[in-house]
Design an enzyme around this catalytic site. Structure first.
Site, PDB file in Angstrom:
ATOM      1  N   LYS A   1       0.800  -1.228   0.000  1.00 14.90           N
ATOM      2  CA  LYS A   1       0.000   0.000   0.000  1.00 14.90           C
ATOM      3  C   LYS A   1       0.834   1.280   0.000  1.00 14.90           C
ATOM      4  O   LYS A   1       0.432   2.283  -0.565  1.00 14.90           O
ATOM      5  CB  LYS A   1      -0.963   0.005   1.188  1.00 14.90           C
ATOM      6  CG  LYS A   1      -2.110  -0.981   0.986  1.00 14.90           C
ATOM      7  CD  LYS A   1      -3.222  -0.761   1.984  1.00 14.90           C
ATOM      8  CE  LYS A   1      -4.491  -1.460   1.574  1.00 14.90           C
ATOM      9  NZ  LYS A   1      -4.370  -2.942   1.577  1.00 14.90           N
TER      10      LYS A   1
ATOM     11  N   SER B   1       1.465  -9.864  -1.409  1.00  8.98           N
ATOM     12  CA  SER B   1       1.129  -8.445  -1.245  1.00  8.98           C
ATOM     13  C   SER B   1       1.399  -7.904   0.160  1.00  8.98           C
ATOM     14  O   SER B   1       1.630  -6.712   0.326  1.00  8.98           O
ATOM     15  CB  SER B   1      -0.334  -8.206  -1.621  1.00  8.98           C
ATOM     16  OG  SER B   1      -1.189  -9.061  -0.883  1.00  8.98           O
TER      17      SER B   1
ATOM     18  N   GLU C   1     -10.302   7.633   3.116  1.00  9.67           N
ATOM     19  CA  GLU C   1     -11.205   6.763   3.859  1.00  9.67           C
ATOM     20  C   GLU C   1     -10.477   5.449   4.094  1.00  9.67           C
ATOM     21  O   GLU C   1      -9.518   5.120   3.391  1.00  9.67           O
ATOM     22  CB  GLU C   1     -12.494   6.496   3.065  1.00  9.67           C
ATOM     23  CG  GLU C   1     -12.389   5.418   1.998  1.00  9.67           C
ATOM     24  CD  GLU C   1     -11.485   5.766   0.830  1.00  9.67           C
ATOM     25  OE1 GLU C   1     -11.358   6.965   0.512  1.00  9.67           O
ATOM     26  OE2 GLU C   1     -10.900   4.839   0.244  1.00  9.67           O
TER      27      GLU C   1
HETATM   28  C1  LIG Z   1      -5.232  -3.851   0.980  1.00 13.15           C
HETATM   29  C2  LIG Z   1      -4.592  -5.141   0.668  1.00 13.15           C
HETATM   30  C3  LIG Z   1      -4.981  -5.921  -0.451  1.00 13.15           C
HETATM   31  C4  LIG Z   1      -6.133  -5.560  -1.336  1.00 13.15           C
HETATM   32  O1  LIG Z   1      -5.997  -4.377  -2.071  1.00 13.15           O
HETATM   33  P1  LIG Z   1      -5.674  -4.372  -3.618  1.00 13.15           P
HETATM   34  O2  LIG Z   1      -5.943  -2.962  -4.007  1.00 13.15           O
HETATM   35  O3  LIG Z   1      -6.583  -5.340  -4.311  1.00 13.15           O
HETATM   36  O4  LIG Z   1      -4.259  -4.768  -3.776  1.00 13.15           O
HETATM   37  C5  LIG Z   1      -4.291  -7.093  -0.696  1.00 13.15           C
HETATM   38  N1  LIG Z   1      -3.290  -7.525   0.103  1.00 13.15           N
HETATM   39  C6  LIG Z   1      -2.897  -6.812   1.178  1.00 13.15           C
HETATM   40  C7  LIG Z   1      -1.795  -7.345   2.020  1.00 13.15           C
HETATM   41  C8  LIG Z   1      -3.537  -5.608   1.499  1.00 13.15           C
HETATM   42  O5  LIG Z   1      -3.135  -4.922   2.584  1.00 13.15           O
END
Ligand SMILES: *Cc1c(COP(=O)(O)O)cnc(C)c1O
Length: 377
Positions: free
Chosen positions: A83, A363, A105
């Protein structure tokens, strides 16, 4: 800049917001190719956020699934997920636009925390809107935001959840368009946000391409990423959409906008979303807070329509199994969101051969989820 991704995207917002979106589009178009801006962005990603993140070969998963598996380690980015690539990029953009303040938000609080970090680092006044119900469930993230110097506004209107927080944040933005940037958290919202967020997140795919060419002297055969709003997925896919690489986005079964949704507008853009026949937004449910969103970025809806990216689902149990598998196999606790991407591996095992190179976008890290998972036992 295009306003649309084929029939998806656009600006479905109240009239007073249009000039602010046009200003943003104009400023971003100018700045995007400036070497000064790109150099500042690169430097803050390296020196503050910890880029590049590694591309880790997973010996154990490779053996188990009979191919070569690599993990793109966004879990190692500052803040514990991808993020920050976006929040730092937009905060830098806000600075260049001479804004003094950012507002955002947040649902579970992850985007609010990442925005507060960027706001603190870039010396921007930061205001976060969060549904009171979400706030009560995520007390630690609420504390984190305040610790990072942000002003946190509990939202009590409607159901006191994410979509109400979006409405309140938009309302607050309209009052202060002059000096405030709205910092959106994924590749969603009205144009030009989906394109801006995608550009900032595409650093993931650019690094991945370089790293896999160094390690394997080849492009990967497949890339798999989880999809909430779609930013980590677009971030790793974008560099490969015009290459011969299979791309798969994994939605949570309980909030699968592409798989189970239909066309409509949500939060300012036309895309696929989960709605009733009367057009009411459906309640979503997923063990992964970050995937628990009834919409998806318009660019994903386009790639789905074009059949360039495949979209599949994973349910809570499959994600939990993958969460435990990677923790034990590699000593890496993945976020429950990322575990959805990992959960695709056993399902495609029969189609994989030993030379196939598969990259999973990890992610985020799963430390934030350990308590919830332990409570299930
Ligand atoms: C917020 C988040 C997501 C989902 O958001 P995307 O915009 O689809 O990437 C996925 N994985 C993690 C670890 C997150 O914090």
């Amino acid at each position: 800049m295009k306003d649309r991704f084929d029939e998806f995207g656009g600006k479905f917002v109240p009239e007073p917001i249009i000039p602010a979106l046009e200003e943003l589009e104009k400023e971003y178009t100018e700045i995007k190719n400036s070497t000064e801006f790109q150099e500042q962005f690169r430097e803050i990603l390296e020196e503050y956020a910890g880029r590049p993140t590694p591309l880790t070969y997973s010996e154990k998963l490779s053996q188990k699934f009979g191919c070569k598996i690599y993990l793109k380690r966004e879990d190692l980015l500052h803040g514990g997920a991808h993020k920050l690539n976006n929040t730092l990029g937009q905060a830098l953009l806000a600075k260049h636009m001479e804004k003094e303040k950012i507002i955002a938000e947040t649902g579970a609080g992850q985007h609010g925390v990442a925005t507060s970090m960027a706001g603190a680092k870039m010396e921007l006044e930061t205001e976060i809107f969060m549904g009171k119900k979400d706030l009560e469930r995520q007390k630690l993230n609420a504390y984190r935001m305040r610790l990072l110097g942000a002003k946190l506004n509990p939202v009590t209107t409607g159901e006191a959840k994410l979509k109400d927080a979006v409405n309140e944040a938009l309302r607050a933005w309209v009052k202060e368009l002059e000096n405030t940037h709205y910092l959106i958290g994924s590749v969603v919202g009205p144009s030009p946000f989906p394109e801006i967020v995608r550009d900032f997140q595409s650093v993931i795919g650019k690094e991945t391409k370089k790293q896999i060419q160094q390690k394997e002297n080849s492009l990967p055969d497949r890339i798999i990423a989880c999809v909430g709003g779609g930013s980590n997925a677009i971030g790793i896919f974008h560099e490969f959409v015009d290459k011969d690489v299979k791309l798969t986005g994994i939605e949570a079964e309980g909030s699968a906008s592409i798989t189970n949704g239909s066309k409509g507008t949500l939060h300012g853009s036309m895309s696929k979303l989960l709605q009733t026949e009367e057009g009411q937004i459906k309640e979503t449910e997923s063990i992964a807070a970050g995937l628990d969103y009834p919409g998806i970025g318009p660019e994903h809806s386009m790639y789905n329509q074009k059949e360039r990216i495949n979209y599949k689902t994973a349910n809570d149990e499959e994600a939990l199994e993958a969460f435990k598998l990677l923790s034990k196999a590699e000593g890496i606790i993945p976020a429950l969101e990322s575990s959805h991407a990992l959960a695709q591996l056993p399902k495609i095992q029969n189609d994989l051969s030993p030379d196939d190179i598969v990259i999973i976008n990890l992610s985020g890290r799963g430390d934030k989820d350990v308590r919830e998972v332990s409570n299930l036992e």
